[in-house]
Every structure is written in structure tokens, then in C-alpha cells.
Design an enzyme around this catalytic site. Structure first.
Site, PDB file in Angstrom:
ATOM      1  N   LYS A   1      49.408  38.939  42.868  1.00 13.41           N
ATOM      2  CA  LYS A   1      49.589  39.248  44.292  1.00 13.41           C
ATOM      3  C   LYS A   1      48.435  38.591  45.055  1.00 13.41           C
ATOM      4  CE  LYS A   1      52.138  43.596  44.380  1.00 13.41           C
ATOM      5  NZ  LYS A   1      52.101  45.031  44.736  1.00 13.41           N
TER       6      LYS A   1
ATOM      7  N   HIS B   1      48.296  55.155  47.015  1.00  9.82           N
ATOM      8  CA  HIS B   1      48.024  54.079  47.959  1.00  9.82           C
ATOM      9  C   HIS B   1      48.686  54.280  49.324  1.00  9.82           C
ATOM     10  CE1 HIS B   1      46.389  52.218  44.405  1.00  9.82           C
ATOM     11  NE2 HIS B   1      46.149  51.068  44.998  1.00  9.82           N
TER      12      HIS B   1
ATOM     13  N   GLU C   1      57.899  43.261  41.817  1.00  9.53           N
ATOM     14  CA  GLU C   1      58.080  44.614  42.364  1.00  9.53           C
ATOM     15  C   GLU C   1      59.475  44.791  42.971  1.00  9.53           C
ATOM     16  OE1 GLU C   1      54.367  46.018  44.137  1.00  9.53           O
ATOM     17  OE2 GLU C   1      55.535  47.422  45.334  1.00  9.53           O
TER      18      GLU C   1
ATOM     19  N   ARG D   1      52.019  23.071  48.618  1.00 10.26           N
ATOM     20  CA  ARG D   1      53.088  23.912  48.036  1.00 10.26           C
ATOM     21  C   ARG D   1      52.745  24.500  46.670  1.00 10.26           C
ATOM     22  NH1 ARG D   1      55.973  19.598  50.220  1.00 10.26           N
ATOM     23  NH2 ARG D   1      56.861  20.141  52.231  1.00 10.26           N
TER      24      ARG D   1
ATOM     25  N   ARG E   1      56.639  48.046  39.098  1.00  6.43           N
ATOM     26  CA  ARG E   1      55.305  47.715  39.589  1.00  6.43           C
ATOM     27  C   ARG E   1      54.841  48.644  40.714  1.00  6.43           C
ATOM     28  NH1 ARG E   1      52.741  41.673  40.358  1.00  6.43           N
ATOM     29  NH2 ARG E   1      50.734  42.430  41.095  1.00  6.43           N
TER      30      ARG E   1
ATOM     31  N   ASN F   1      50.900  51.813  42.664  1.00  8.82           N
ATOM     32  CA  ASN F   1      50.430  52.215  43.989  1.00  8.82           C
ATOM     33  C   ASN F   1      50.282  53.725  44.134  1.00  8.82           C
ATOM     34  OD1 ASN F   1      50.145  49.630  45.111  1.00  8.82           O
ATOM     35  ND2 ASN F   1      52.353  49.477  45.305  1.00  8.82           N
TER      36      ASN F   1
ATOM     37  N   GLU G   1      40.758  52.926  40.486  1.00  2.74           N
ATOM     38  CA  GLU G   1      41.906  52.191  39.940  1.00  2.74           C
ATOM     39  C   GLU G   1      41.979  52.344  38.416  1.00  2.74           C
ATOM     40  OE1 GLU G   1      44.053  51.070  42.007  1.00  2.74           O
ATOM     41  OE2 GLU G   1      43.058  50.359  43.822  1.00  2.74           O
TER      42      GLU G   1
ATOM     43  N   HIS H   1      38.603  50.778  49.783  1.00  2.00           N
ATOM     44  CA  HIS H   1      39.980  50.961  49.317  1.00  2.00           C
ATOM     45  C   HIS H   1      40.062  52.012  48.197  1.00  2.00           C
ATOM     46  CE1 HIS H   1      44.045  49.843  48.159  1.00  2.00           C
ATOM     47  NE2 HIS H   1      43.632  49.603  46.936  1.00  2.00           N
TER      48      HIS H   1
ATOM     49  N   LYS I   1      48.063  47.106  33.195  1.00  2.73           N
ATOM     50  CA  LYS I   1      48.573  46.332  34.331  1.00  2.73           C
ATOM     51  C   LYS I   1      49.440  45.180  33.841  1.00  2.73           C
ATOM     52  CE  LYS I   1      48.090  44.414  38.770  1.00  2.73           C
ATOM     53  NZ  LYS I   1      47.403  44.314  40.036  1.00  2.73           N
TER      54      LYS I   1
ATOM     55  N   HIS J   1      46.362  54.063  52.242  1.00  3.87           N
ATOM     56  CA  HIS J   1      46.445  53.059  53.325  1.00  3.87           C
ATOM     57  C   HIS J   1      46.386  53.733  54.686  1.00  3.87           C
ATOM     58  CE1 HIS J   1      48.463  49.792  50.617  1.00  3.87           C
ATOM     59  NE2 HIS J   1      47.159  49.780  50.539  1.00  3.87           N
TER      60      HIS J   1
HETATM   61  P1  NAD Z   1      35.462  43.015  47.863  1.00  6.55           P
HETATM   62  O1  NAD Z   1      36.043  41.773  47.412  1.00  6.55           O
HETATM   63  O2  NAD Z   1      35.247  43.212  49.321  1.00  6.55           O
HETATM   64  O3  NAD Z   1      34.079  43.232  47.115  1.00  6.55           O
HETATM   65  C1  NAD Z   1      33.281  44.353  47.420  1.00  6.55           C
HETATM   66  C2  NAD Z   1      31.850  43.937  47.833  1.00  6.55           C
HETATM   67  O4  NAD Z   1      31.115  43.614  46.664  1.00  6.55           O
HETATM   68  C3  NAD Z   1      31.809  42.712  48.716  1.00  6.55           C
HETATM   69  O5  NAD Z   1      30.760  42.852  49.638  1.00  6.55           O
HETATM   70  C4  NAD Z   1      31.493  41.603  47.713  1.00  6.55           C
HETATM   71  O6  NAD Z   1      30.918  40.474  48.305  1.00  6.55           O
HETATM   72  C5  NAD Z   1      30.548  42.309  46.797  1.00  6.55           C
HETATM   73  N1  NAD Z   1      30.437  41.792  45.443  1.00  6.55           N
HETATM   74  C6  NAD Z   1      31.389  41.202  44.700  1.00  6.55           C
HETATM   75  N2  NAD Z   1      30.945  41.024  43.455  1.00  6.55           N
HETATM   76  C7  NAD Z   1      29.671  41.487  43.421  1.00  6.55           C
HETATM   77  C8  NAD Z   1      28.683  41.587  42.407  1.00  6.55           C
HETATM   78  N3  NAD Z   1      28.958  41.235  41.143  1.00  6.55           N
HETATM   79  N4  NAD Z   1      27.487  42.087  42.735  1.00  6.55           N
HETATM   80  C9  NAD Z   1      27.229  42.529  43.999  1.00  6.55           C
HETATM   81  N5  NAD Z   1      28.119  42.484  44.993  1.00  6.55           N
HETATM   82  C10 NAD Z   1      29.343  41.970  44.691  1.00  6.55           C
HETATM   83  O7  NAD Z   1      36.301  44.290  47.376  1.00  6.55           O
HETATM   84  P2  NAD Z   1      37.097  44.611  46.031  1.00  6.55           P
HETATM   85  O8  NAD Z   1      37.039  46.077  45.887  1.00  6.55           O
HETATM   86  O9  NAD Z   1      36.679  43.750  44.906  1.00  6.55           O
HETATM   87  O10 NAD Z   1      38.594  44.183  46.406  1.00  6.55           O
HETATM   88  C11 NAD Z   1      39.268  44.795  47.469  1.00  6.55           C
HETATM   89  C12 NAD Z   1      40.368  43.850  47.924  1.00  6.55           C
HETATM   90  O11 NAD Z   1      41.275  43.648  46.857  1.00  6.55           O
HETATM   91  C13 NAD Z   1      41.185  44.387  49.096  1.00  6.55           C
HETATM   92  O12 NAD Z   1      41.353  43.364  50.029  1.00  6.55           O
HETATM   93  C14 NAD Z   1      42.511  44.755  48.466  1.00  6.55           C
HETATM   94  O13 NAD Z   1      43.593  44.617  49.363  1.00  6.55           O
HETATM   95  C15 NAD Z   1      42.591  43.769  47.349  1.00  6.55           C
HETATM   96  N6  NAD Z   1      43.434  44.202  46.222  1.00  6.55           N
HETATM   97  C16 NAD Z   1      44.349  43.317  45.772  1.00  6.55           C
HETATM   98  C17 NAD Z   1      45.138  43.645  44.690  1.00  6.55           C
HETATM   99  C18 NAD Z   1      46.098  42.634  44.142  1.00  6.55           C
HETATM  100  O14 NAD Z   1      46.884  42.997  43.261  1.00  6.55           O
HETATM  101  N7  NAD Z   1      46.042  41.398  44.575  1.00  6.55           N
HETATM  102  C19 NAD Z   1      44.987  44.885  44.061  1.00  6.55           C
HETATM  103  C20 NAD Z   1      44.033  45.766  44.550  1.00  6.55           C
HETATM  104  C21 NAD Z   1      43.255  45.407  45.638  1.00  6.55           C
HETATM  105  N1  GLY Z   2      47.689  46.622  42.888  1.00  4.60           N
HETATM  106  C1  GLY Z   2      49.106  46.764  42.884  1.00  4.60           C
HETATM  107  C2  GLY Z   2      49.824  45.632  42.249  1.00  4.60           C
HETATM  108  O1  GLY Z   2      49.212  44.703  41.777  1.00  4.60           O
HETATM  109  O2  GLY Z   2      51.016  45.635  42.215  1.00  4.60           O
END
Ligand code: NAD
Ligand code: GLY
Length: 365
Positions: free
Chosen positions: A142, A250, A236, A120, A243, A247, A184, A267, A226, A254
Site C-alpha cells: 500500500k 483503525h 483488500e 508508469r 486484508r 484495520n 500494530e 497513528h 501480515k 482515524h
Molecule cells: P514516520 O514515518 O512519521 O516516522 C516517525 C518519526 O520517526 C519521524 O519523525 C521519522 O523521521 C522518525 N524516524 C524514523 N526512523 C527513525 C529512527 N530509526 N530513529 C529516529 N527517528 C526515526 O511514522 P511511522 O509510524 O513509521 O509511519 C506512519 C505512516 O505509515 C503513516 O503515514 C501511515 O499512514 C503509514 N502506514 C502505512 C501503512 C501501509 O500499509 N502502507 C500501514 C500503516 C501505516
Molecule cells: N495496514 C493495513 C494494510 O496494510 O492493509
């Protein structure tokens, strides 16, 4: 080292930004409730940074366990999540164990969700290693996984205890991933910070060349934006603005990701083309000039991001946009621009205007 705070009362936490922070274990150890951690990382990031992180923690007598996930958005699902729970149970982790996410947004979102739900809820630290995760996904709490029927559909708000962004990790990042993160960064300028947008325009060359000082500045100013938005509307729930403004682009983006099949476009790439669509729609509503839209296109192009969407067909775009989490009571809510640096949420856009904006920003079929 630069330091910011996400101000959320008793859930407040610091964001530390700097080069070489992975080699400073005291920054982490001082925030652990007990000397036991579970590092969650993936097959790409582990060979690059896992040993560096583990060594420092070992030296401080922290009991370290690890779980190495398969890499990629396609693995952001129940099956991979179960690997984290398995590792937590196998290592007899208790409520004082801290989950450390070492990787990009996929690792961060999954590790965070595991931390939110294991027994939990247990403590959690974000060590983001992509530009996108350093400026966006690691901040704000998130967490979640994808469902076959929708991205990020299962999840929880669960704030970390600390975000540690070591800018040195970005030196191994593939150029396409750097560009995706830049989408972003540009977003923050467009939605609420015109001086930052102007700074990005003036420094886009340095940023794309991975100039360490420029990247640190961009990460700090992105995280500051942020953190302010999240502090004002953590879950949000604001009826207007809040918040949801994070997006911008987005909802269109999406649709691009889902329409092409996840993994075709990154993305951030989809967000860039989606933001151009949102800007074009804002122009049609009389809120932006053609020069403003051109300026946005020029900046994304300089960040090596797509400014034209794929030809999915306007009906398909609209159908996919209808699955967005910002849809409330069946009504599509879009984030649009009333000027550069001034985003709004808008639920009153006619279908014809949306179609026209998409058409104007897509490749010919
Ligand atoms: P990712 O985590 O897939 O990383 C991109 C690629 O880079 C992967 O292959 C990873 O293994 C590699 N990588 C990571 N660090 C590295 C480094 N230092 N050197 C070489 N390779 C490296 O993608 P991302 O763009 O970091 O994140 C996208 C994800 O984040 C999506 O799932 C999206 O939904 C999520 N997201 C979440 C939020 C949130 O608020 N929680 C906001 C935006 C996006
Ligand atoms: N990336 C959108 C949020 O964190 O709300």
C-alpha cells in the site's frame, strides 16, 4: 538474519530481518535490475543512516542519487511527492532505476507511490527504520499520500522487490514511536494469532526495553502474519474478512487522528484507543468478556499507549468514521473481535451500540 516471503506469484518478495543489515549492500545489489538507485529519505533519518547505506552501494559501483524530504505526516502530500519526481527526472532515472525508501512509514508510502507512478512504475525497495514500518507499512504494497480531505486517499498498490528491516536502526527511535509501533504488533495477536498475543504479554517488558532478540521475534511474527493476510487478499477486495482485518481499531483511530488534527496523536496511539473501543463494542455484542477487554487495556497500558479516547463527542466520532475507506456503498464496516485472536468484519452494528462503546472509552467532556 531471519527471512520470510510475501507470496504473490510473480510479485513475490523477501522480507529480511536482522541487526546490521544496512551494512550488507549485497543484499540490495543482488536485486537491482541496473546499478542506479534513488534513495528517498527525510531530514531526521538522513543524518542517522544515509551515509552507511550510500557507502556500501558506492563500493559496489552503484550510481546513487538521493532526495531528502521534510519530516512528518504533514508533508505526506502532493508538494513533497513532487520533490521525488523532480529528483528522478533531474538524475535522468529510467525504468530500471530502483527507488529505495529509507525511513518510517511516511517516507515508505511516498517513495512507494512515486515508484508506482514514475514512468508508469519502476522498481522499489523498502528499508523501514521505525517499528511501525518494520512490522506493517513496508509490507504489502500500500503506497500513497494524504489529501487535505482524508488520510491516504490518493495511492496505489505497488509491491516492493525487497523489504530490509535492520533492527539496529530502532536504537535511535524515540520511545513514543516505539510504543506506536507496538500497537500494530499487538494488533496481529488480537486479530489472528492468540499464541503471539500471549507471547507479547509475557515479553512486553523486554520489548519495551528494546531487547534486540525480543524485537526481532516480534517483527518476524508480525511480518509473517501480515504476509499471510496480504497473500490471501492483496488488494483488500474480500467481501468478508481478508486484508481489512488489519484495520482493527483503525476506523475509531482515524476519527481520533482527524478529530484532534493530524499529528496530535501518533497513528499507533490512536489505533490503541480505537482498538479498546472496538473491543468494548465486541463485548456489548456478547463476543468478548469484560476480562478480555481488561486484558487488552492492560497490554496497551504496559506498552505505554493510551486506552482512553479524547472527548470529541460521539456524533463527531461517527461522522469522522463515515469517511473511512472501509465504508462501502455508504455502509460503515467495522473490524470487531469474536474472541481474542479472532477478528471479523461487521457491517450490522447499530448506532446506539457504537455510541455506547465510544462513550465508555472516552474521557468525560
Ligand atoms: P514516520 O514515518 O512519521 O516516522 C516517525 C518519526 O520517526 C519521524 O519523525 C521519522 O523521521 C522518525 N524516524 C524514523 N526512523 C527513525 C529512527 N530509526 N530513529 C529516529 N527517528 C526515526 O511514522 P511511522 O509510524 O513509521 O509511519 C506512519 C505512516 O505509515 C503513516 O503515514 C501511515 O499512514 C503509514 N502506514 C502505512 C501503512 C501501509 O500499509 N502502507 C500501514 C500503516 C501505516
Ligand atoms: N495496514 C493495513 C494494510 O496494510 O492493509
Amino acid at each position: 538474519m531471519r527471512e520470510l516471503t510475501v507470496a504473490l506469484g510473480e510479485r513475490s518478495y523477501p522480507i529480511l530481518i536482522g541487526s546490521g543489515l544496512l551494512a550488507k549492500p549485497d543484499l540490495i545489489v543482488s536485486r537491482l535490475p541496473s546499478p542506479q538507485v534513488m534513495i528517498v529519505t527525510n531530514t531526521t533519518v538522513a543524518p542517522l543512516f544515509l551515509d552507511r547505506l550510500k557507502q556500501g552501494l558506492d563500493q559496489r559501483a552503484v550510481k546513487v542519487a538521493e532526495v531528502i524530504l521534510p519530516d512528518g505526516e504533514a508533508h505526506k502530500n502532493q508538494e513533497t511527492l513532487a520533490l521525488i519526481y523532480d529528483a528522478l527526472l533531474a538524475n535522468r532515472c529510467d525504468r530500471t532505476t530502483t527507488v529505495i525508501a529509507l525511513g518510517g512509514g511516511v517516507v515508505g508510502d511516498m517513495a512507494g507511490y512515486a515508484a508506482a507512478t514514475y514512468q508508469r512504475g519502476i522498481p522499489f525497495i523498502q528499508i523501514p527504520t521505525t517499528l511501525l514500518s518494520q512490522v506493517d507499512s513496508s509490507v504489502g504494497g500500500k503506497t500513497g499520500i494524504n489529501h487535505p480531505r482524508g488520510k491516504n486517499m490518493i495511492g496505489a498498490f505497488w509491491q516492493p522487490q525487497l523489504v530490509l528491516a535492520d533492527t539496529e536502526t530502532l536504537t535511535t527511535l524515540p520511545p513514543r514511536e516505539l510504543s506506536a509501533g507496538m500497537a500494530e504488533v499487538i494488533k496481529y495477536g488480537l486479530i489472528r494469532d492468540l499464541p503471539f498475543l500471549e507471547w507479547i504479554e509475557a515479553n512486553i517488558g523486554r520489548l519495551m526495553a528494546c531487547d534486540a532478540e525480543a524485537l526481532s521475534e516480534a517483527i518476524e511474527r508480525s511480518c509473517a502474519n501480515k504476509a499471510e493476510v496480504v497473500a490471501g487478499d492483496e488488494r483488500e477486495t474480500a467481501k468478508v474478512g481478508g486484508r481489512a482485518l488489519l484495520n482493527l481499531g483503525h476506523t475509531f483511530g482515524h476519527a481520533i487522528e482527524a478529530g484532534l488534527g493530524y499529528g496530535q496523536w501518533l497513528h499507533g496511539e490512536a489505533v490503541a484507543a480505537g482498538t479498546v473501543m472496538a473491543a468494548e463494542l465486541s463485548r456489548r455484542l456478547g463476543w468478548l468478556s469484560q476480562a478480555d477487554v481488561d486484558r487488552i487495556r492492560t497490554l496497551f497500558a504496559a506498552a505505554k499507549l493510551p486506552v482512553v479516547g479524547p472527548a470529541l463527542g460521539t456524533e463527531k466520532y461517527l461522522d469522522l468514521m463515515g469517511h473511512d475507506k472501509k465504508v462501502l456503498a455508504g455502509k460503515l464496516r467495522l473490524v470487531l473481535l469474536k474472541g481474542l485472536g479472532k477478528a471479523v468484519t461487521w457491517g450490522d452494528t447499530g448506532k446506539d451500540d457504537i455510541f455506547a462503546a465510544i462513550d465508555a472509552c472516552c474521557k468525560a467532556a
